[in-house]
Design an enzyme around this catalytic site. Structure first.
Site, PDB file in Angstrom:
ATOM      1  N   HIS A 160      38.512  38.169  44.061  1.00 49.59           N
ATOM      2  CA  HIS A 160      39.492  38.835  43.202  1.00 49.59           C
ATOM      3  C   HIS A 160      39.028  40.265  42.992  1.00 49.59           C
ATOM      4  O   HIS A 160      37.898  40.499  42.548  1.00 49.59           O
ATOM      5  CB  HIS A 160      39.641  38.110  41.861  1.00 49.59           C
ATOM      6  CG  HIS A 160      40.703  38.739  41.006  1.00 49.59           C
ATOM      7  ND1 HIS A 160      42.014  38.310  41.004  1.00 49.59           N
ATOM      8  CD2 HIS A 160      40.660  39.816  40.184  1.00 49.59           C
ATOM      9  CE1 HIS A 160      42.727  39.080  40.204  1.00 49.59           C
ATOM     10  NE2 HIS A 160      41.926  39.994  39.692  1.00 49.59           N
ATOM     11  N   CYS A 161      39.892  41.229  43.314  1.00 46.44           N
ATOM     12  CA  CYS A 161      39.480  42.637  43.245  1.00 46.44           C
ATOM     13  C   CYS A 161      40.195  43.339  42.087  1.00 46.44           C
ATOM     14  O   CYS A 161      41.424  43.467  42.107  1.00 46.44           O
ATOM     15  CB  CYS A 161      39.816  43.335  44.566  1.00 46.44           C
ATOM     16  SG  CYS A 161      39.433  45.098  44.530  1.00 46.44           S
ATOM     17  N   PRO A 162      39.450  43.785  41.070  1.00 46.76           N
ATOM     18  CA  PRO A 162      40.107  44.458  39.941  1.00 46.76           C
ATOM     19  C   PRO A 162      40.769  45.780  40.344  1.00 46.76           C
ATOM     20  O   PRO A 162      41.733  46.203  39.707  1.00 46.76           O
ATOM     21  CB  PRO A 162      38.961  44.707  38.952  1.00 46.76           C
ATOM     22  CG  PRO A 162      37.710  44.488  39.711  1.00 46.76           C
ATOM     23  CD  PRO A 162      38.022  43.633  40.895  1.00 46.76           C
TER      24      PRO A 162
END
Ligand SMILES: [Zn+2]
Ligand SMILES: [Zn+2]
Length: 331
Positions: A160-162
């Site tokens: 998951h990439c902010p």
């Protein structure tokens, strides 16, 4: 009334959390907006004196920028791929699971469900059973994982990439790699073309003999583009390596577990085939931010299956339908 207040408080909290989650994307957009002003207006138009250089700077910058923004947009907004409907537990199966208190029984029930539905499951949980997500109430397809931030299981989950406020997974992996690649190239171009003017300012405190407040943008542009060039470059080359080995970020730390044990190279079909899985079979579309990835994010050929097919061929077994049975026998 109390219930209503509680509901509106929850809505407010959800909206607030959503806003926080979008902050990195807003930050990236603001940086790109400022960099556009600094590069196009302050550097190319006000500082560069040669017309041919101005045209070259602006042309290359705009081509790279369009590709970068399109890849970023696609990474952020491409819809997430959940597991297909047949992976979700039916009501009957759920009742069976609820009635069963022992873990062993539950594992058997899930295994029966997988066989009944004919699900293509080869990866196992740590205890050897079928991987099940109690939150989504579904069997996890191979290489899928539950993302606690997106609150759903995601096909071929990478991480998951902010910075893109979503999962990097099967649905947007090509876009993500292109976003890193174009971001790296754009920053490298920005830093290299800005370098002579940066040095001139550093030596004389002026650029083209003019001390203008706006010229500080030219200096900051070098710092910002160099910094992002370095960080995006590291990530870009790391993901090129992962793609070459057909491995997700998660799998590089925790290899997938099969009945025959963990296998870090389970999906490695060779560099060309691995790249074709992500970038598709048409080389003219590889560098464009359009969806061309192969497969469905659920069925994956493993190296062992490929080798077993090769073995079957060598044994002069030409019946293609037997390949899967042969594989199932040997694992
Ligand atoms: Zn889930
Ligand atoms: Zn996520």
């Amino acid at each position: 009334m109390g219930g209503c207040d509680g509901e509106s408080t929850n809505v407010c909290i959800r909206l607030f959390i959503n806003l926080i989650r979008w902050l990195p994307v807003i930050f990236v957009t603001a940086i790109v907006g400022w960099a556009y002003y600094a590069y196009v207006y302050q550097l190319s138009i006000l500082t560069v004196e040669s017309l041919s250089l101005q045209i070259l700077y602006l042309l290359v910058f705009h081509i790279l920028l369009i590709l970068f923004v399109a890849s970023y947009y696609q990474t952020v907004f491409a819809p997430l791929h959940k597991p297909p409907a047949e992976f979700y537990i039916t009501r009957d199966c759920m009742e069976e699971l609820n009635d069963s208190s022992e873990d062993n029984n539950q594992s058997d029930i899930l295994q029966r469900f997988v066989q009944l539905q004919g699900l293509p499951i080869k990866v196992r949980a740590f205890e050897g059973g079928v991987r099940y997500c109690p939150k989504c109430k579904c069997i996890k397809p191979d290489r899928s994982h539950h993302c606690s931030i997106c609150s759903q299981c995601v096909r071929k989950f990478d991480h998951h990439c902010p910075w893109v406020n979503t999962c990097v997974s099967f649905h947007n992996y090509k876009f993500f790699v292109l976003f890193l690649g174009y971001g790296f190239t754009l920053c490298l171009w920005g830093a290299l073309t800005d370098l002579p003017y940066f040095i001139e300012f550093w030596q004389n405190n002026t650029v083209n003999n003019r001390v203008v407040f706006g010229q500080f943008n030219v200096v900051f542009l070098f710092f910002v583009s160099s910094m992002f060039c370095l960080s995006l470059g590291c990530l870009f080359f790391y993901h090129l390596l992962l793609t070459a080995r057909n491995r997700t970020t998660l799998e590089s730390f925790r290899p997938p577990l099969f009945l025959h044990g963990p296998d870090k190279r389970a999906y490695d079909m060779g560099i060309f085939r691995n790249y074709r899985q992500v970038f598709g079979s048409n080389p003219f579309l590889w560098l464009l931010p359009v969806y061309t990835s192969d497969g469905d994010g659920v069925n994956f050929t493993t190296r062992q299956l490929m080798e077993s097919r090769e073995a079957v061929r060598l044994l002069d077994c030409t019946d293609e339908e037997d390949d899967e049975d042969f594989f199932n026998r040997i694992v």
